[in-house]
Design a protein around this motif. Structure first.
Motif: not given
Length: 95
Positions: A60-61, A44-46, A54-56, A65-67
């Motif tokens: 969530k994305q 999320l750094s960039w 939007e942060l939430r 993305s972590i399986s």
């Protein structure tokens, strides 16, 4: 657990399948959740969310993305949090 007083409360009830392992204070390198937070913050750094929603959504994305699967090619929780010395400590605590 990092030896915080809230982790040592007499009211703290751990389920039978949870084994508390107390760690030295101020040692995030021993805490697997710190590695997960490191992964999330790096992802999320960039990001420049305009608001909390939007942060939430971005968070969530990243989490989606972590399986949960243990596939070696995927980014999974074990590859982020499963350090050999932590796993060894858990195994020795259960035996």
């Amino acid at each position: 657990m990092d030896n915080g007083s809230f982790h040592k409360s007499l009211a703290l009830k751990c389920p039978d399948n949870v084994i508390p392992i107390f760690q030295p204070s101020h040692s995030p390198e021993l805490n697997p959740i710190e590695r997960l937070w490191e992964h999330i913050k790096q992802a999320l750094s960039w990001q420049q969310g305009k608001n909390l929603d939007e942060l939430r959504k971005s968070l969530k994305q990243v989490l989606d993305s972590i399986s949960p699967d243990a596939m070696p090619t995927a980014v999974n929780y074990a590859s982020i949090c499963g350090w050999n010395y932590i796993l060894s400590a858990l195994l020795s605590a259960t035996s």
